[in-house]
Design a protein around this motif. Structure first.
Motif, PDB file in Angstrom:
ATOM      1  N   HIS A  26      73.191  36.820  38.028  1.00  0.00           N
ATOM      2  CA  HIS A  26      72.164  37.532  39.159  1.00  0.00           C
ATOM      3  C   HIS A  26      72.909  38.731  40.025  1.00  0.00           C
ATOM      4  CE1 HIS A  26      69.061  37.540  42.543  1.00  0.00           C
ATOM      5  NE2 HIS A  26      68.497  37.172  41.572  1.00  0.00           N
ATOM      6  N   GLY A  27      73.967  38.930  39.662  1.00  0.00           N
ATOM      7  CA  GLY A  27      74.565  40.219  40.578  1.00  0.00           C
ATOM      8  C   GLY A  27      73.889  41.238  40.049  1.00  0.00           C
ATOM      9  N   TRP A  28      73.554  41.311  38.923  1.00  0.00           N
ATOM     10  CA  TRP A  28      73.009  42.746  38.189  1.00  0.00           C
ATOM     11  C   TRP A  28      71.544  42.930  39.051  1.00  0.00           C
ATOM     12  CZ3 TRP A  28      75.951  45.548  35.962  1.00  0.00           C
ATOM     13  CH2 TRP A  28      77.080  44.861  34.954  1.00  0.00           C
ATOM     14  N   ALA A  29      70.738  41.969  39.462  1.00  0.00           N
ATOM     15  CA  ALA A  29      69.561  41.940  40.207  1.00  0.00           C
ATOM     16  C   ALA A  29      69.767  42.496  41.573  1.00  0.00           C
ATOM     17  CB  ALA A  29      68.854  40.582  40.084  1.00  0.00           C
ATOM     18  N   ASP A  30      71.135  41.759  41.956  1.00  0.00           N
ATOM     19  CA  ASP A  30      71.426  42.215  43.653  1.00  0.00           C
ATOM     20  C   ASP A  30      71.553  43.950  43.428  1.00  0.00           C
ATOM     21  OD1 ASP A  30      71.026  39.865  44.462  1.00  0.00           O
ATOM     22  OD2 ASP A  30      73.212  39.185  44.081  1.00  0.00           O
ATOM     23  N   TYR A  31      72.398  44.333  42.553  1.00  0.00           N
ATOM     24  CA  TYR A  31      72.752  45.715  42.526  1.00  0.00           C
ATOM     25  C   TYR A  31      71.620  46.759  42.519  1.00  0.00           C
ATOM     26  CZ  TYR A  31      77.904  44.706  41.633  1.00  0.00           C
ATOM     27  OH  TYR A  31      79.081  44.468  41.669  1.00  0.00           O
ATOM     28  N   GLN A  32      70.558  46.049  41.403  1.00  0.00           N
ATOM     29  CA  GLN A  32      69.204  46.928  41.453  1.00  0.00           C
ATOM     30  C   GLN A  32      68.489  47.048  42.593  1.00  0.00           C
ATOM     31  OE1 GLN A  32      67.448  48.641  38.081  1.00  0.00           O
ATOM     32  NE2 GLN A  32      67.215  49.229  40.280  1.00  0.00           N
ATOM     33  N   ALA A  33      68.347  45.654  43.445  1.00  0.00           N
ATOM     34  CA  ALA A  33      67.802  45.840  44.676  1.00  0.00           C
ATOM     35  C   ALA A  33      68.416  46.664  45.723  1.00  0.00           C
ATOM     36  CB  ALA A  33      67.799  44.206  45.178  1.00  0.00           C
ATOM     37  N   GLN A  34      69.733  47.219  45.744  1.00  0.00           N
ATOM     38  CA  GLN A  34      70.234  48.097  46.685  1.00  0.00           C
ATOM     39  C   GLN A  34      69.962  49.497  46.422  1.00  0.00           C
ATOM     40  OE1 GLN A  34      74.558  46.864  46.560  1.00  0.00           O
ATOM     41  NE2 GLN A  34      74.196  44.666  46.249  1.00  0.00           N
ATOM     42  N   THR A  35      69.204  49.796  45.433  1.00  0.00           N
ATOM     43  CA  THR A  35      69.384  51.226  44.954  1.00  0.00           C
ATOM     44  C   THR A  35      67.881  51.590  44.455  1.00  0.00           C
ATOM     45  OG1 THR A  35      70.220  52.964  43.627  1.00  0.00           O
ATOM     46  CG2 THR A  35      69.939  50.888  42.489  1.00  0.00           C
ATOM     47  N   GLY A  36      67.306  52.855  44.726  1.00  0.00           N
ATOM     48  CA  GLY A  36      66.068  53.219  44.320  1.00  0.00           C
ATOM     49  C   GLY A  36      66.011  53.717  42.863  1.00  0.00           C
TER      50      GLY A  36
ATOM     51  N   ARG B 267      76.838  45.716  18.223  1.00  0.00           N
ATOM     52  CA  ARG B 267      76.701  46.572  19.294  1.00  0.00           C
ATOM     53  C   ARG B 267      77.063  45.828  20.452  1.00  0.00           C
ATOM     54  NH1 ARG B 267      70.630  48.559  20.506  1.00  0.00           N
ATOM     55  NH2 ARG B 267      69.862  46.611  21.435  1.00  0.00           N
ATOM     56  N   ILE B 268      77.670  46.438  21.722  1.00  0.00           N
ATOM     57  CA  ILE B 268      77.771  45.791  22.913  1.00  0.00           C
ATOM     58  C   ILE B 268      76.875  46.425  23.901  1.00  0.00           C
ATOM     59  CG2 ILE B 268      80.092  44.798  22.448  1.00  0.00           C
ATOM     60  CD1 ILE B 268      81.481  47.012  23.771  1.00  0.00           C
ATOM     61  N   LEU B 269      76.724  46.024  25.290  1.00  0.00           N
ATOM     62  CA  LEU B 269      75.997  46.468  26.093  1.00  0.00           C
ATOM     63  C   LEU B 269      76.785  46.916  27.447  1.00  0.00           C
ATOM     64  CD1 LEU B 269      72.898  44.242  25.466  1.00  0.00           C
ATOM     65  CD2 LEU B 269      73.215  46.496  24.627  1.00  0.00           C
ATOM     66  N   VAL B 270      76.780  47.980  28.009  1.00  0.00           N
ATOM     67  CA  VAL B 270      77.078  48.109  29.383  1.00  0.00           C
ATOM     68  C   VAL B 270      75.970  48.799  30.490  1.00  0.00           C
ATOM     69  CG1 VAL B 270      79.444  48.609  28.832  1.00  0.00           C
ATOM     70  CG2 VAL B 270      77.774  50.614  28.737  1.00  0.00           C
ATOM     71  N   ILE B 271      75.992  48.340  31.718  1.00  0.00           N
ATOM     72  CA  ILE B 271      75.067  48.678  32.274  1.00  0.00           C
ATOM     73  C   ILE B 271      75.452  49.655  33.742  1.00  0.00           C
ATOM     74  CG2 ILE B 271      73.326  47.794  34.358  1.00  0.00           C
ATOM     75  CD1 ILE B 271      73.144  45.144  32.581  1.00  0.00           C
ATOM     76  N   GLY B 272      75.282  50.604  33.960  1.00  0.00           N
ATOM     77  CA  GLY B 272      75.574  51.797  35.086  1.00  0.00           C
ATOM     78  C   GLY B 272      75.054  51.074  36.434  1.00  0.00           C
ATOM     79  N   SER B 273      75.683  50.343  36.928  1.00  0.00           N
ATOM     80  CA  SER B 273      75.562  49.606  38.265  1.00  0.00           C
ATOM     81  C   SER B 273      75.774  50.485  39.207  1.00  0.00           C
ATOM     82  CB  SER B 273      75.778  48.341  38.195  1.00  0.00           C
ATOM     83  OG  SER B 273      77.103  48.164  38.308  1.00  0.00           O
ATOM     84  N   ALA B 274      77.067  51.187  39.131  1.00  0.00           N
ATOM     85  CA  ALA B 274      77.717  51.866  40.137  1.00  0.00           C
ATOM     86  C   ALA B 274      77.720  50.733  41.682  1.00  0.00           C
ATOM     87  CB  ALA B 274      77.286  53.112  40.339  1.00  0.00           C
ATOM     88  N   GLY B 275      77.904  49.620  41.170  1.00  0.00           N
ATOM     89  CA  GLY B 275      78.046  48.578  42.488  1.00  0.00           C
ATOM     90  C   GLY B 275      76.703  48.951  43.321  1.00  0.00           C
ATOM     91  N   GLY B 276      75.704  48.957  42.913  1.00  0.00           N
ATOM     92  CA  GLY B 276      74.397  49.332  43.628  1.00  0.00           C
ATOM     93  C   GLY B 276      74.241  50.728  44.334  1.00  0.00           C
ATOM     94  N   GLY B 277      75.263  51.509  43.961  1.00  0.00           N
ATOM     95  CA  GLY B 277      75.104  52.958  44.799  1.00  0.00           C
ATOM     96  C   GLY B 277      73.908  53.577  44.266  1.00  0.00           C
ATOM     97  N   PRO B 278      73.706  54.730  45.043  1.00  0.00           N
ATOM     98  CA  PRO B 278      72.430  55.589  44.752  1.00  0.00           C
ATOM     99  C   PRO B 278      72.579  56.633  43.836  1.00  0.00           C
ATOM    100  CG  PRO B 278      73.931  56.608  46.417  1.00  0.00           C
ATOM    101  CD  PRO B 278      74.517  55.275  46.037  1.00  0.00           C
ATOM    102  N   LYS B 279      73.647  56.877  43.067  1.00  0.00           N
ATOM    103  CA  LYS B 279      73.707  57.595  41.981  1.00  0.00           C
ATOM    104  C   LYS B 279      74.294  57.086  40.631  1.00  0.00           C
ATOM    105  CE  LYS B 279      74.501  61.796  44.912  1.00  0.00           C
ATOM    106  NZ  LYS B 279      75.758  62.819  45.139  1.00  0.00           N
ATOM    107  N   HIS B 280      73.756  57.369  39.649  1.00  0.00           N
ATOM    108  CA  HIS B 280      74.590  56.869  38.153  1.00  0.00           C
ATOM    109  C   HIS B 280      75.875  57.235  38.155  1.00  0.00           C
ATOM    110  CE1 HIS B 280      70.411  55.774  36.938  1.00  0.00           C
ATOM    111  NE2 HIS B 280      69.990  57.127  36.798  1.00  0.00           N
ATOM    112  N   PRO B 281      76.619  56.320  37.440  1.00  0.00           N
ATOM    113  CA  PRO B 281      78.280  56.510  37.606  1.00  0.00           C
ATOM    114  C   PRO B 281      78.639  57.686  36.798  1.00  0.00           C
ATOM    115  CG  PRO B 281      77.468  54.548  36.375  1.00  0.00           C
ATOM    116  CD  PRO B 281      76.582  55.184  36.954  1.00  0.00           C
ATOM    117  N   ALA B 282      79.870  58.291  37.000  1.00  0.00           N
ATOM    118  CA  ALA B 282      80.267  59.540  36.032  1.00  0.00           C
ATOM    119  C   ALA B 282      80.286  59.278  34.689  1.00  0.00           C
ATOM    120  CB  ALA B 282      81.403  60.032  36.679  1.00  0.00           C
ATOM    121  N   TRP B 283      80.722  58.073  34.222  1.00  0.00           N
ATOM    122  CA  TRP B 283      80.809  57.756  32.717  1.00  0.00           C
ATOM    123  C   TRP B 283      79.216  57.819  32.180  1.00  0.00           C
ATOM    124  CZ3 TRP B 283      77.751  53.775  31.288  1.00  0.00           C
ATOM    125  CH2 TRP B 283      77.422  52.738  31.964  1.00  0.00           C
ATOM    126  N   PHE B 284      78.300  57.520  32.954  1.00  0.00           N
ATOM    127  CA  PHE B 284      77.181  57.596  32.309  1.00  0.00           C
ATOM    128  C   PHE B 284      76.816  58.892  32.280  1.00  0.00           C
ATOM    129  CE2 PHE B 284      72.415  57.946  32.848  1.00  0.00           C
ATOM    130  CZ  PHE B 284      71.871  57.173  31.733  1.00  0.00           C
TER     131      PHE B 284
END
Length: 294
Positions: A115-125, A56-73
């Motif tokens: 570490h960009g994934w951690a940055d995205y996580q830090a930007q959103t609740g 399998r492969i893995l994808v992450i719904g970061s939406a650039g650290g936005g407040p909402k999950h992306p539409a594809w999710f």
């Protein structure tokens, strides 16, 4: 504007066998097509992904650290049957949203690699969702802009995908410092598995079919099989080094792995170049015999 950007990436991806420039240049990229939760229409989105062992492969719904999950999710939660384009193949897949400890382990692996994934996580609740995409069994379909490619073009597409992945892994190992992270180990093991499956497919399907109809190819087939054995030994050496206990903490691990990757890349490139030189003209000749692709 986002739609226009995505469409440019999609068009470039499909026209160039998965290669794109700009923001996604050098990244592992797929096109994910979901079914709109409200509209029922197909929606295609370019996404970065993480290898996960070949199954399998893995994808992450970061939406650039936005407040909402992306539409594809939201779409794949409503309908987990999706389509994946990886630059060579198009395949149907089932999406599974990871939860609990599994999600946390995978996300920690992703952060360790980038570490960009951690940055995205830090930007959103919200908790960034991690989704596994597992291929639905079925025959391979090629996803070129011109439709089904010739046999020779298909072979080169597969070869070029291995070239790109190994070049990326080499750069990752070279930049990893003294030790390897967990995701980089997974990347190495995944490409090892893929190479093995590809060569088994050639040995059991394409090569016998060509040899039956082109007896003069016997010396070429013999050489290619010998080279497969050599490459299999190099793949096993890399697998053993990457899988060794303590490799992520061992200060010598990354240089040792880099040396093994270089050995594999050098031998594989010689093999691929010879195979393409010898077989593509025959595969693309009018009387070529169809063989198993993949």
């Amino acid at each position: 504007m986002a739609h226009d950007f995505n469409q440019q990436v999609i068009d470039e991806f499909r026209a160039n066998g998965g290669r794109v420039g700009g923001y996604f240049e050098g990244a592992r990229l797929i096109l994910l097509t979901t079914t709109g939760a409200r509209s029922g229409a197909a929606h295609t989105t370019p996404l970065g992904y993480l290898p996960d062992g070949g199954e399998r492969i893995l994808v992450i719904g970061s939406a650039g650290g936005g407040p909402k999950h992306p539409a594809w999710f939201h779409n794949l939660v409503a309908d987990p049957r999706v389509t994946v384009e990886d630059g060579v193949f198009v395949y149907d897949a089932t999406a599974t949203v990871l939860v609990g400890d599994e999600r946390d382990r995978v996300f920690a692996r992703a952060v360790e690699a980038d570490h960009g994934w951690a940055d995205y996580q830090a930007q959103t609740g919200r908790v960034l969702p991690v989704v596994a995409l597992r291929q639905v069994p079925g025959p391979p379909r090629f996803g070129t802009a011109d439709g089904q490619p010739s046999w020779g073009t298909a072979l080169r597409l597969v070869h070029d995908a291995f070239r790109r992945e190994l070049a990326l892994i080499r750069a990752e190992v070279a930049g990893s410092g003294a030790g390897l992270g967990a995701q980089l180990r997974v990347n190495c093991l995944t490409v090892c598995q893929g190479l093995g499956l590809h060569h088994v497919g050639e040995d059991t399907a394409m090569f016998p079919a060509l040899a039956e109809h082109h007896p003069a190819l016997a010396p070429t087939m013999a050489r290619l099989r010998r080279e497969h054995e050599t490459i299999a030994a190099l793949v096993e050496d890399l697998r053993q080094v990457v899988s060794a206990d303590g490799v992520s903490a061992d200060g010598v691990a990354a240089p040792v792995v880099l040396a093994e990757v270089d050995r594999l890349v050098d031998e594989l490139e010689r093999h691929l170049a010879y195979e393409e030189e010898q077989l593509i003209p025959i595969l693309d000749a009018p009387a070529a015999v169809p063989a198993e692709r993949g």
